[in-house]
Design a protein around this motif. Structure first.
Motif, short mmCIF file in Angstrom:
data_model
loop_
_atom_site.label_atom_id
_atom_site.label_comp_id
_atom_site.label_asym_id
_atom_site.label_seq_id
_atom_site.Cartn_x
_atom_site.Cartn_y
_atom_site.Cartn_z
N VAL A 181 13.83 31.21 25.71
CA VAL A 181 15.09 31.75 25.18
C VAL A 181 16.18 30.73 25.50
O VAL A 181 16.94 30.87 26.45
CB VAL A 181 15.42 33.12 25.80
CG1 VAL A 181 16.64 33.73 25.13
CG2 VAL A 181 14.23 34.07 25.68
N ARG A 182 16.22 29.68 24.72
CA ARG A 182 17.14 28.59 25.02
C ARG A 182 18.58 28.95 24.70
O ARG A 182 19.50 28.62 25.43
CB ARG A 182 16.73 27.35 24.23
CG ARG A 182 15.36 26.80 24.62
CD ARG A 182 15.00 25.59 23.79
NE ARG A 182 13.68 25.06 24.15
CZ ARG A 182 13.10 24.03 23.54
NH1 ARG A 182 13.74 23.42 22.56
NH2 ARG A 182 11.90 23.62 23.92
N ARG A 184 21.28 31.54 24.43
CA ARG A 184 21.62 32.90 24.83
C ARG A 184 22.81 33.46 24.03
O ARG A 184 23.10 34.65 24.13
CB ARG A 184 21.96 32.95 26.33
CG ARG A 184 20.82 32.47 27.25
CD ARG A 184 19.66 33.42 27.23
NE ARG A 184 18.55 32.97 28.06
CZ ARG A 184 18.21 33.50 29.23
NH1 ARG A 184 18.92 34.51 29.71
NH2 ARG A 184 17.19 33.04 29.91
N LEU A 195 22.17 37.31 24.15
CA LEU A 195 20.87 37.69 24.70
C LEU A 195 20.96 37.85 26.22
O LEU A 195 21.66 37.10 26.90
CB LEU A 195 19.82 36.63 24.38
CG LEU A 195 19.58 36.31 22.90
CD1 LEU A 195 18.49 35.24 22.77
CD2 LEU A 195 19.17 37.55 22.13
N GLY A 209 15.00 37.50 21.35
CA GLY A 209 15.35 36.33 20.57
C GLY A 209 15.85 36.66 19.18
O GLY A 209 15.97 37.84 18.80
N ALA A 240 6.03 34.58 21.65
CA ALA A 240 7.16 33.74 21.25
C ALA A 240 6.72 32.68 20.25
O ALA A 240 7.46 32.33 19.33
CB ALA A 240 7.76 33.07 22.49
N ASN A 244 8.40 31.68 16.18
CA ASN A 244 9.09 30.39 16.24
C ASN A 244 9.27 29.84 14.84
O ASN A 244 8.31 29.70 14.08
CB ASN A 244 8.25 29.42 17.09
CG ASN A 244 8.98 28.12 17.35
OD1 ASN A 244 10.07 27.89 16.85
ND2 ASN A 244 8.37 27.27 18.16
N VAL A 414 19.28 42.47 23.28
CA VAL A 414 19.83 41.69 22.18
C VAL A 414 21.08 42.43 21.69
O VAL A 414 20.99 43.61 21.33
CB VAL A 414 18.84 41.53 21.02
CG1 VAL A 414 19.45 40.69 19.90
CG2 VAL A 414 17.54 40.93 21.49
#
Length: 421
Positions: A181-182, A184, A195, A209, A240, A244, A414
């Protein structure tokens, strides 16, 4: 200068297995009598004529059985006993006092100073052997206990080493999981996504995500894998990968149309495809709950599918709270399970919250759960707080509700806030 008198040691064959004893007495004649009696009983005898000399002999030869006179010039028998007890790192010494005293108070004094036993002069050979046999039994038990303690200590040290190794690996795994989860926070102009992902341990089983599903659509998801720890974290990593967009051909929510173009599938179809994947491809005892939502940024229309996850919450611009969804079965429990799609509409100023049960099932010290009603109160209390700040405030309120920030379950959410054109 005190002299140390020691009888010649017998050959090694005779010494093998013989118990060793230190006799301490300033009377040479008394030492000779005791030593002769002890050698006839199979002992290897060491002698010292003072307490100071006895300390050196005991230290040099590692002796654990001492027979000492009470009254001696300089260091007395009780003083010698106390000095032996105060040595650092030494093994236990069984100490017997020889005394002509027969008053209970004086004998008690010697025992209080650390002596294990006492004998009254003149010493009976039979009584001496009986007391020494008892002492040897105690030393044997002490030796066995020491050996077991050392084994336990070595085992604990090895376990600590392994724990530190696992702990180091888990810390690295935590970094890798956080990398799933790069982003946020992301501002789409007409809407913002924030996030929250906080594991209760080193690694967790929650995943949140979003991704752009088309020029006008974004997809939001909140997932909670059953269990905790490494296996749950590995499952989230695999899930995940199926969401993607860097490799759209592997994204389970997208369907190829032509060339490099893909379209997002309806939310119920996406969840059904996940269930088929869990039932037919991923062979595991784990299952997971999910809310998968597709938001149209132009119109504010939302379609979502809930599968065992807490009900999605909508907070309207005026502060009122609504819960949407129809429950549904967790993913991976039943092969061929069906899932329903729910539609709702967001007006500018409204917001949508998808969260895991780490929030709604968090409990007070009394055991009472927060549930949807408690979450609604928190959202109402912070109606004017926006974006990541709202998620941080929810965590702070939850810590106050729980009585600690050491939460029993992973926390994830989220938050989509719709601004409209």
């Amino acid at each position: 200068m005190h002299s140390i008198a020691r009888q010649p040691r017998p050959p090694a064959a005779e010494r093998n297995g013989a118990p060793r004893i230190l006799v301490v007495d300033d009377s040479r004649a008394q030492r000779m009598v005791l030593a002769a009696t002890l050698r006839r009983s199979g002992y290897e005898v060491f002698e010292a004529d003072s307490g100071e000399a006895a300390l050196e002999v005991a230290q040099e030869h590692g002796l654990h059985l001492v027979l000492s006179d009470w009254m001696m010039p300089g260091m007395s028998g009780p003083d010698l006993c106390r000095a032996l007890r105060q040595r650092e790192g030494g093994d236990y010494v069984y100490f017997i006092l020889l005394t002509s005293k027969n008053e209970r108070a004086e004998i008690a004094e010697g025992l209080e100073m650390g002596a294990d036993d006492f004998l009254t002069k003149p010493v009976s050979g039979d009584e001496l052997r009986a007391r020494l046999n008892a002492g040897n039994r105690i030393l044997d038990m002490q030796g066995e206990l020491t050996a077991k303690n050392r084994l336990v200590e070595d085992t604990l040290n090895e376990l600590q080493r392994l724990y530190d190794l696992v702990d180091s690996d888990l810390r690295e795994a935590r970094k890798l999981q956080d990398a799933l989860v790069r982003d946020r926070f992301h501002d789409f102009g007409v809407g913002q996504v924030s996030l929250l992902l906080r594991s209760s341990g080193h690694v967790g089983g929650d995943l949140v995500g979003f991704f752009r599903a088309s020029q006008t659509q974004i997809a939001l998801y909140s997932i909670d894998v059953s269990g905790h720890g490494i296996t749950s974290a590995l499952m989230t990593a695999r899930l995940a990968g199926h969401l993607n967009t860097a490799s759209p051909e592997y994204n389970i929510a997208l369907s190829h149309t032509a060339g490099d173009f893909y379209r997002v599938l309806p939310s119920d179809v996406v969840v059904t495809r996940f269930n088929d994947l869990m039932s037919n491809v991923i062979e595991t005892e784990h299952y997971f709950t999910i809310v998968f939502a597709i938001v149209d940024l132009n119109s504010g229309d939302v379609q979502l599918t809930q599968a065992g996850h807490p009900y999605p919450a909508v907070q309207r611009k005026n502060g009122t709270i609504e819960y949407h969804g129809n429950g549904g079965l967790p993913v991976g429990l039943i092969d061929g399970a069906g899932y329903e799609r729910v539609s709702l509409h967001l007006e500018p100023g409204d917001r949508l919250l998808l969260c895991s049960d780490g929030l709604t099932e968090c409990h007070q010290p009394s055991g009472a759960l927060l549930e949807e009603e408690g979450l609604a109160r928190m959202l109402a209390d912070h109606h004017d707080v926006r974006g990541p700040a709202l998620l941080e405030q929810l965590v702070a309120d939850l810590a106050e509700f729980h009585g600690s920030d050491a939460f029993p379950d992973d926390l994830s959410a989220v938050l989509f806030e719709y601004a409209g054109k």
